[in-house]
Design a protein around this motif. Structure first.
Motif, PDB file in Angstrom:
ATOM      1  N   MET A 587       0.870  -1.205   0.014  1.00 35.96           N
ATOM      2  CA  MET A 587      -0.029   0.078  -0.048  1.00 35.96           C
ATOM      3  C   MET A 587       0.562   1.194  -0.019  1.00 35.96           C
ATOM      4  N   LEU A 588       1.992   1.335   0.705  1.00 39.09           N
ATOM      5  CA  LEU A 588       2.871   2.593   0.661  1.00 39.09           C
ATOM      6  C   LEU A 588       3.515   2.565  -0.455  1.00 39.09           C
ATOM      7  N   THR A 589       4.060   1.580  -1.063  1.00 44.49           N
ATOM      8  CA  THR A 589       4.685   1.590  -2.277  1.00 44.49           C
ATOM      9  C   THR A 589       3.770   2.162  -3.358  1.00 44.49           C
ATOM     10  N   ARG A 590       2.619   1.398  -3.354  1.00 51.55           N
ATOM     11  CA  ARG A 590       1.572   2.172  -4.398  1.00 51.55           C
ATOM     12  C   ARG A 590       1.253   3.616  -4.072  1.00 51.55           C
ATOM     13  N   ALA A 591       1.194   4.091  -2.987  1.00 54.34           N
ATOM     14  CA  ALA A 591       1.081   5.349  -2.624  1.00 54.34           C
ATOM     15  C   ALA A 591       2.018   6.267  -2.950  1.00 54.34           C
ATOM     16  N   MET A 592       3.135   5.909  -2.754  1.00 52.87           N
ATOM     17  CA  MET A 592       4.585   6.823  -3.065  1.00 52.87           C
ATOM     18  C   MET A 592       4.616   6.782  -4.618  1.00 52.87           C
ATOM     19  N   THR A 593       4.462   5.497  -5.316  1.00 51.09           N
ATOM     20  CA  THR A 593       4.460   5.795  -6.924  1.00 51.09           C
ATOM     21  C   THR A 593       3.499   6.556  -7.576  1.00 51.09           C
ATOM     22  N   LEU A 594       2.245   6.415  -6.836  1.00 54.59           N
ATOM     23  CA  LEU A 594       1.426   7.550  -7.501  1.00 54.59           C
ATOM     24  C   LEU A 594       1.481   8.880  -7.343  1.00 54.59           C
ATOM     25  N   ARG A 595       2.159   9.144  -5.893  1.00 54.08           N
ATOM     26  CA  ARG A 595       2.416  10.334  -5.942  1.00 54.08           C
ATOM     27  C   ARG A 595       3.590  10.939  -6.625  1.00 54.08           C
TER      28      ARG A 595
END
Length: 598
Positions: A587-595
């Motif tokens: 979840m954190l990897t996805r959030a940082m990637t999208l950001r």
């Protein structure tokens, strides 16, 4: 001796005739007077004949307002009202307009109608012909209105328009549509307890949970009304409708949810639930600087459109993130450390003996059955999650620590605007109770209270109110926007930075860290793990636990806080941290990637 009448029979008959005549004239005069009064006043017993005539030949119906849609943060529709149609036919040959236009199905058109309905709605031709052939009911009366089974219901606009267009081209009458309403949830299991669902109650669509219930009054809009003419059989005459008050649609609610993150969370939680069969899971991803909830869910869950999942015996009717409190365990320890730092009774290099601590009449044990890990510093106490270390600090500030519990918002609901949010409790009856709160027992919190409290650690001491509704857009175009709100500053920026540094040890200290699984390549993360016994009927369950983690990224300038709990999973050789980190790291990897991509 016989007495003789004064009058002869002829005179008697004449007198009776006169009386009857006078009586008849009197009745006629009374009736004529009554009729004249009715004609003059247009009323009978205070009831207007004109109004009654209107009621006989004029009808009035309500116009349903469209319930407001619910959107994600990018404007994608999460929930909306959908109009559906049911097809029916009128067979009554007396159903005609005043100019003689036929409004019923004529026999010569039955075959053509059957072809049209089969082509566009998939209704069997034989069923159409059967329904269009006049039949009588059990009372012997002609059936004048017929429908066409399951395939004749739930038609969309496109099918309805195609049928109507073809019937109009062929000048065929007698086929009509009833309008219905259905609430669509486009993503299925998607923050279901927060979006909620609706139910039809007394012909009104009513919100029953989550946003649907909390904002029901502005989502439902305002009904309008329409008048129309009726024929002698009290059926409405098509083309005579006249709107006298238009309906006002409901407001549109834009949430803070990011669909890409929410869908990912739902996928990961479902995989976890299927594989490890826990009693419960809760999880949420929050924007640290604002309090925006970007994704949140729980297991078990349900389908808002069909309510599948709520129709089972084991169904959970609570929003577990707001309506259930629990003892959090060791994820409470960073707040104990923050309070000790703030009160100046803490030296990170001071050493203590871990393992056991005799405290009044009880023994406080560390998590490895009281064995401990020998002497360690108080900084290492957080990384290794020592109960003894936390109680030692609490002893130095017993009254102040209770104040910090309130400062971090643990005894007050977050007021996120959903129903039945609880406030949590704390046990303060004995010194032992108060000491246990330092490591997350004898205190009950909610999931969102924990998220809110951690914003103070991630956001330079400023505690941000969690929120789910970004804005409300009303039918007239005006908007009500939710702005980030600081609800407290329980600690300083310096203290928050030090606590983040110590939480980094949980992940990166090879000797003392209990959460090495939460290291993510390319992203600096900090975390705190937790394991708590949970109470059932007042008795602590020693066999299964509530496991949790809070994970923050990136450490240097925190953007996201992920918090997850899982109750009594089937471990089978793995660890709770292995299970949770599989979800949180992704979840954190996805959030940082999208950001970074935006």
């Amino acid at each position: 001796m016989k007495l003789k009448s004064k009058h002869s029979p002829q005179k008697n008959r004449k007198m009776v005739g006169i009386i009857l005549l006078l009586t008849t004239l009197l009745v006629f005069v009374v009736l004529a007077g009554r009729l004249i009064k009715i004609v003059a006043s247009d009323e009978v017993s205070g009831v207007s004949l004109k109004e009654k005539t209107k009621e006989l030949y004029n009808g009035m119906d309500k116009i349903s307002a469209k319930r407001g849609s619910i959107l994600d943060s990018s404007g994608n529709i999460l929930a909306e009202d959908s109009v559906s149609f049911s097809i029916y036919a009128v067979l009554d040959e007396e159903y005609v307009q005043t100019d003689g236009t036929k409004l019923y199905v004529e026999e010569k058109h039955r075959e053509t109608i059957a072809n049209i309905l089969h082509t566009h709605a998939g209704i069997e031709k034989s069923l159409v012909i059967k329904q269009l052939t006049p039949q009588k009911n059990e009372a012997g009366d002609l059936i004048t209105t017929v429908e066409f089974g399951e395939k004749g219901n739930g038609l969309n606009f496109d099918v309805k328009n195609k049928i109507e267009d073809e019937l109009e081209k062929k000048e065929i009458s007698g086929i009509y549509f009833r309008e219905g309403k259905k609430r669509l949830y486009l993503n299925g299991k998607f923050a279901s307890y927060f979006l909620g669902y609706t139910s039809i109650t007394e012909n009104e669509e009513v919100g029953m949970m989550g946003i649907e219930a909390a904002y029901d009054d502005i989502l439902r809009g305002k009904e309008g009304s329409v008048i129309y003419q009726k024929d002698k059989n009290q059926n409405s005459i098509p083309g005579t409708e006249q709107v006298i008050e238009p309906a006002q649609d409901g407001a549109v609610i834009t949430t803070t949810l990011d669909s890409l993150l929410q869908l990912k969370l739902e996928e990961l939680l479902q995989e976890t639930a299927d594989k490890y069969k826990p009693q419960l899971i809760t999880a949420s991803l929050m924007e640290a600087e604002t309090g925006k909830l970007l994704a949140l869910s729980q297991r078990p869950t349900f389908e808002p459109e069909t309510l599948a999942g709520l129709d089972e015996e084991s169904a959970v009717w609570l929003n577990l993130l707001t309506e259930e409190d629990y003892e959090p365990g060791s994820t409470m320890k960073p707040f104990t450390m923050a309070a000790a730092m703030s009160e100046g009774i803490y030296d990170e290099n001071e050493r203590f003996l871990s393992g056991q601590l005799e405290f009044y009449d009880v023994s406080i044990n560390d998590w490895n059955n009281g064995e401990g890990k020998g002497e360690m510093t108080f900084r290492q106490a957080l990384a290794w999650s020592s109960n003894v270390g936390m109680v030692t600090l609490e002893e130095r500030m017993p009254e102040k620590w209770q104040e910090y519990i309130e400062l971090f918002g643990f005894l007050k609901s977050t007021d996120i605007k959903v129903a039945n949010e609880v406030s949590g409790t704390v046990q303060t009856g004995t010194p032992v109770d108060r000491a246990m709160t330092s490591y997350g027992q004898a205190i009950s919190v909610t999931h969102l209270q924990m998220q809110q409290a951690y914003t103070a650690i991630a956001n330079e001491g400023k505690m941000m109110k969690p929120y789910l509704v970004e804005k409300i857009t009303y039918p007239d175009g005006t908007e009500e926007v939710t702005n980030p709100e600081v609800v407290g500053t329980p600690i300083s920026k310096e203290v928050s930075e030090r606590v983040l540094e110590y939480m980094s040890d949980v992940v990166h200290d090879a000797e003392y860290g209990t959460g090495n699984q939460y290291a993510i390549e390319g992203i600096s993360t900090v975390a705190k793990t937790g394991t708590a016994e949970f109470s059932e009927n007042g008795i602590y369950n020693k066999q299964s636990y509530l496991h949790s983690v809070v994970q923050i990224a990136p450490k240097e300038d925190p953007k996201y806080i992920f918090y997850m709990t899982i109750k009594a999973p089937t471990l089978d050789g793995t660890t709770a941290n292995d299970i949770i980190s599989t979800v949180s790291n992704q979840m954190l990897t996805r959030a940082m990637t999208l950001r970074e991509s935006n």
